[in-house]
Design an enzyme around this catalytic site. Structure first.
Site, PDB file in Angstrom:
ATOM      1  N   ASP A   1      28.776 105.060  -4.725  1.00 56.60           N
ATOM      2  CA  ASP A   1      30.155 104.684  -4.374  1.00 56.60           C
ATOM      3  C   ASP A   1      31.074 104.772  -5.597  1.00 56.60           C
ATOM      4  OD1 ASP A   1      32.158 103.888  -2.658  1.00 56.60           O
ATOM      5  OD2 ASP A   1      31.632 101.758  -2.697  1.00 56.60           O
TER       6      ASP A   1
ATOM      7  N   ASN B   1      33.595 107.382  -6.036  1.00 53.83           N
ATOM      8  CA  ASN B   1      34.130 108.710  -6.379  1.00 53.83           C
ATOM      9  C   ASN B   1      35.653 108.744  -6.327  1.00 53.83           C
ATOM     10  OD1 ASN B   1      31.469 109.434  -6.393  1.00 53.83           O
ATOM     11  ND2 ASN B   1      31.546 110.703  -4.546  1.00 53.83           N
TER      12      ASN B   1
ATOM     13  N   HIS C   1      34.402 113.520  -5.873  1.00 53.03           N
ATOM     14  CA  HIS C   1      33.216 113.898  -5.091  1.00 53.03           C
ATOM     15  C   HIS C   1      32.457 115.037  -5.795  1.00 53.03           C
ATOM     16  CE1 HIS C   1      34.373 111.200  -1.972  1.00 53.03           C
ATOM     17  NE2 HIS C   1      35.376 111.923  -1.508  1.00 53.03           N
TER      18      HIS C   1
ATOM     19  N   SER D   1      27.670 106.960   8.840  1.00 50.27           N
ATOM     20  CA  SER D   1      28.202 107.199  10.181  1.00 50.27           C
ATOM     21  C   SER D   1      29.646 106.717  10.285  1.00 50.27           C
ATOM     22  CB  SER D   1      27.315 106.538  11.237  1.00 50.27           C
ATOM     23  OG  SER D   1      26.905 105.261  10.833  1.00 50.27           O
TER      24      SER D   1
ATOM     25  N   LEU E   1       8.529 114.026  -6.665  1.00 51.91           N
ATOM     26  CA  LEU E   1       9.503 113.047  -6.161  1.00 51.91           C
ATOM     27  C   LEU E   1       9.851 113.333  -4.699  1.00 51.91           C
ATOM     28  CD1 LEU E   1      11.766 110.827  -6.859  1.00 51.91           C
ATOM     29  CD2 LEU E   1      13.281 112.798  -7.163  1.00 51.91           C
TER      30      LEU E   1
ATOM     31  N   LEU F   1      26.263  96.309   1.837  1.00 54.45           N
ATOM     32  CA  LEU F   1      25.304  97.370   2.180  1.00 54.45           C
ATOM     33  C   LEU F   1      25.921  98.481   3.018  1.00 54.45           C
ATOM     34  CD1 LEU F   1      22.098  95.228   2.843  1.00 54.45           C
ATOM     35  CD2 LEU F   1      22.517  96.777   0.920  1.00 54.45           C
TER      36      LEU F   1
END
Ligand code: IPE
Ligand code: IPE
Ligand code: MG
Length: 245
Positions: free
Chosen positions: A17, A19, A34, A63, A128, A192
Site C-alpha cells: 500500500d 503507491n 504503481h 475485489s 520460493l 486488513l
C-alpha cells in the site's frame, strides 16, 4: 547458538500500500507510484529468496479496487500484464513457483491467460512460492467455499457433520499454502482490507510506515526483526514461561 534462519517466517504476506501517496508527495501521477511499486516488488521477491522465505504472498488488486477510476484500473491491469511478460521467464529460471489467488470475474481474457500460463509454467518449481492475490477478496473466497460445500451437502456427498476447519481451509484459494506467519502492511495504514481473513487468524501483524515504492530488503528485514521478538502463543502459554512453543 540459535540459527538465524530459525527466525525467518515460512510465509510472509504483504499488503502493498501507498503507491498513490508516494506519487502525490512527489507531484507525480498515481501511475508513477504503481510503476515504481513493481520495482519494489522485484526487490522484495529477491530479498525473500535470499532470506530463505518459502512463501511470499502479495496483495496486488483487491475485489474492492474496482471502485477506482477506470483509467487507474486499466493502468494496474497493464502493469500486471507487463510484469508477467517481462519477468515470468526469469522467475521460472530462478525456480520460483507462482500461484494466483482471486477470481477471474471482470478480468480480460488475455490477463486470465497470462495468469494461467504463469501458474502452469512454474507449477513444478521448488524454490520460493510466490502467491499473487489478484482480483482477490477474502469474503468472496469464503462465500465461494461455503457455496461449494453447500452444493455437496445438497447432493448428499457431504454431511453437515463433515464441516470442519480443515474442510473449509481446503476449499479456499489458498489450499496447500500454509497460513501466513507474518502479515505486513506498508504505508502506515492499519487494516486488513479483506485480505486473508481466515488465514491470518494467528498471523503476526506488522505495520510498516514505508510507502510501497520505497520497500525492499531493508524494510522487509525491519518487518522480520519486529516479528522475531513477538511471542506467538496460539492461545497457549508463552514459551518463556514453559509453554510448548
Ligand atoms: C497500493 O497503493 C496499490 C493498490 C491498491 C493497487 P494505493 O494505490 O492504494 O496507494 P494509496 O493508498 O492511495 O497511497
Ligand atoms: C489494499 O489496499 C489492496 C491492495 C494493496 C491491493 P487499498 O489501498 O485498496 O485499501 P484501502 O481502500 O485503503 O482499505
Ligand atoms: Mg491504498
Amino acid at each position: 547458538m540459535t540459527d538465524q534462519r530459525s527466525y525467518i517466517p515460512e510465509h510472509v504476506a504483504i499488503i502493498m500500500d501507498g503507491n498513490g501517496r508516494w506519487a502525490s508527495q512527489r507531484g507525480l501521477p498515481r501511475f508513477e507510484g504503481h510503476r515504481r511499486g513493481v520495482e519494489a516488488l522485484r526487490r522484495t521477491i529477491t530479498a525473500a529468496e535470499d532470506l530463505g522465505i518459502r512463501f511470499l504472498t502479495v496483495y496486488s488488486f483487491s475485489s474492492e479496487n474496482w471502485r477506482r477510476p477506470v483509467t487507474e484500473i486499466a493502468e494496474l491491469m497493464g502493469l500486471l500484464r507487463r510484469f508477467i511478460r517481462n519477468d515470468l521467464a526469469d522467475l521460472h529460471a530462478r525456480n520460483v513457483r507462482i500461484r494466483v489467488i482471486g477470481v477471474n470475474d471482470g478480468l480480460s481474457a488475455d490477463i486470465i491467460a497470462l495468469l494461467d500460463e504463469a501458474e502452469k509454467l512454474t507449477s513444478a518449481n521448488t524454490g520460493l512460492t510466490f502467491v499473487v492475490a489478484f482480483n482477490y477478496g477474502s469474503r468472496r473466497e469464503i462465500a465461494d467455499a461455503f457455496r461449494s460445500i453447500a452444493c455437496e451437502i445438497a447432493d448428499g456427498s457431504l454431511a453437515p457433520a463433515d464441516i470442519t476447519e480443515e474442510l473449509i481451509a481446503s476449499r479456499l484459494n489458498t489450499v496447500d499454502i500454509p497460513d501466513p506467519d507474518l502479515v505486513v502492511r506498508t504505508s502506515g495504514e492499519q487494516r486488513l482490507s479483506n485480505f486473508l481473513l481466515w488465514q491470518s487468524s494467528y498471523s503476526e501483524l506488522v505495520f510498516s510506515p514505508v510507502l510501497w515504492p520505497d520497500f525492499g530488503q531493508d524494510a522487509l528485514m525491519a518487518a522480520i526483526d519486529a516479528y522475531r521478538v513477538r511471542d506467538r502463543r496460539f492461545g497457549g502459554l508463552s514459551a518463556a514461561i514453559g509453554g510448548s512453543r
